[in-house]
Scaffold this active site. Structure first.
Site, PDB file in Angstrom:
ATOM      1  N   TYR A 130     -16.432 -24.258 -12.961  1.00 28.55           N
ATOM      2  CA  TYR A 130     -16.511 -25.576 -12.509  1.00 28.55           C
ATOM      3  C   TYR A 130     -17.048 -25.565 -10.887  1.00 28.55           C
ATOM      4  O   TYR A 130     -16.768 -24.616 -10.293  1.00 28.55           O
ATOM      5  CB  TYR A 130     -15.183 -26.206 -12.265  1.00 28.55           C
ATOM      6  N   GLU A 161     -18.182 -28.727  -8.944  1.00 31.86           N
ATOM      7  CA  GLU A 161     -18.479 -30.160  -8.613  1.00 31.86           C
ATOM      8  C   GLU A 161     -19.085 -30.086  -7.132  1.00 31.86           C
ATOM      9  O   GLU A 161     -18.361 -29.586  -6.089  1.00 31.86           O
ATOM     10  CB  GLU A 161     -17.500 -30.951  -8.574  1.00 31.86           C
TER      11      GLU A 161
END
Ligand code: DSN
Length: 423
Positions: free
Chosen positions: A56, A58
């Protein structure tokens, strides 16, 4: 075997492995002529199937909301630098999941709900996300649509100018999904400048041609360039937004956090590989061959009495109006598919039939050029298309099966990247 091999999948999930193998065989055996499709390289397949899918990330490089980005940051920066160098742009965002989210991010960056936005009408060759009524872009904004001229099948720039002056759109899209002709970026830019609109060049279909120098570039004309990465650019399924430095912050903010969460890092890596490949001399030759093949095919189809929208092609794409052949696009596309020639049924400008049963078929040369076919094979392909369409009118199914065999035989001499039939 598949390259990379799928041994583990075969052991853990034979059902899925078998479906993938059969799909690979299908792609190997058919003349894939849907103009938005291609074959990616083994290197792109490897990057896309890598452990990067586990992470991940972001945010953007150096400003992430999760730790452990020591290697994802340089991967994304590499993709960005390659995009900037290849297309000659000041800014690139490689995070959009695909073309539709990329275009939605443009609206978020530059328009408010209810604002007028302008794009080519879908049945004329535009895209759903250019303000078509069933799309969120047509529901939440006020779409203004331009057409092509009935006589020429080419964009009516006088109409574009008149509509823009009257409606004052915040955003103008040029480009689309069924445009066989060169897009006049300078003319659109002049109109956009006059009405103070953001000009977005949606180059999804022609990105590879632009990268390879086989279509003029929108750089220096468009404020924003939107593209998918999996059509003529021959990368994984994904998208990019490129812009001048002036619009960089608005674009980035719209993509994340405006619209998306974590970027798909495995896709970003695949995009980086594809951009690297697209900068090579062999890709340049590929892009020019795509156009040469499309022109040769268009000429051979015209010789056989097919009506082509706009009378031919400047790029990778051909739109055939089958009205004069006495068959709709849907039954023709289905017959061609059975005969090993994969196209899609498509509306033609001013179509009198419904979108789910339109008058045309859309076809193109990006994938078959990747397989290595040249102008030499285009008359044969036109002959098969002619034979199959006539057979479909007469419901002569034997012809379809024979042509499928002939197509398979031809393609057996042209390897498919990423997969080969088992001996
Ligand atoms: N689906 C793409 C195409 O086939 O052109 C457009 O989104």
């Amino acid at each position: 075997m598949h390259v990379p091999p799928i041994h583990s999948l075969t052991q853990t999930d034979w059902q899925l492995a078998e479906l993938i193998q059969r799909e690979a065989q299908r792609q190997h055996d058919k003349l894939r002529m849907i103009p938005s499709e291609n074959y990616v390289s083994t290197a792109v397949l490897e990057a896309t199937g890598s452990v990067l899918t586990n992470k991940y990330s972001e945010g953007y490089a150096g400003r992430r909301y999760y730790e452990g980005q020591q290697l994802v940051d340089p991967i994304e920066l590499l993709a960005i630098e390659r995009a900037k160098a290849l297309f000659g742009v000041e800014h690139a965002n490689v995070q959009p999941y695909s073309g539709s989210p990329a275009n939605l991010a443009v609206y978020l960056a530059f328009a408010q709900p209810g604002d007028p936005v302008m794009g080519m009408s879908l049945p004329m060759g535009g895209h759903l996300t250019h303000g078509w009524s069933v799309s969120v872009t047509g529901k939440w904004f006020r779409p203004v649509r331009y057409d092509v001229r009935r006589e020429t099948g080419r964009v009516d720039l006088d109409q574009v100018r008149d509509l823009a002056r009257r409606e004052r759109p915040k955003v103008i899209f040029c480009g689309g999904t069924a445009i066989p002709r060169t897009i006049d970026f300078p003319a659109f830019a002049e109109i956009a400048r006059e009405v103070n609109a953001i000009l977005v060049a949606d180059i999804a279909h022609i990105a590879g041609l632009i990268a390879g120098g086989a279509h003029p570039s929108p750089v220096g004309h468009a404020d924003v360039i939107s593209t998918t990465t999996h059509k003529t650019l021959r990368g994984p399924r994904g998208a990019m937004l490129m812009s001048t430095a002036e619009h960089a912050a608005a674009i980035d903010k719209a993509v994340f956090p405006g619209l998306q969460g974590g970027p798909h890092n495995h896709t970003t890596a695949g995009i980086a590989v594809a951009l690297h490949e697209a900068g090579t001399d062999s890709f340049r030759a590929y892009a020019h061959q795509v156009v040469a093949n499309a022109k040769a095919l268009a000429a051979a189809l015209i010789e056989r009495g097919f009506d082509l929208v706009s009378g031919g092609t400047d790029n990778h794409l051909i739109l055939i109006d089958l009205t004069s052949k006495g068959i709709g696009g849907k039954p023709a596309a289905k017959a061609l598919d059975r005969a090993g020639i994969e196209t899609n049924y498509n509306t033609v400008p001013y179509d009198t039939r419904k979108p789910f049963d339109p008058s045309g078929i859309r076809l193109g040369t990006p994938a078959l050029t990747t397989r290595g076919l040249t102008e030499a094979q285009m008359p044969q392909i036109a002959a098969w298309i002619d034979e199959v369409v006539s057979a479909a009118v007469k419901e002569d199914e034997a012809v379809l099966d024979r042509v499928a065999g002939e197509v398979r035989e031809l393609l057996s001499g042209y390897p498919m990247p990423g997969w080969a039939p088992q001996p």
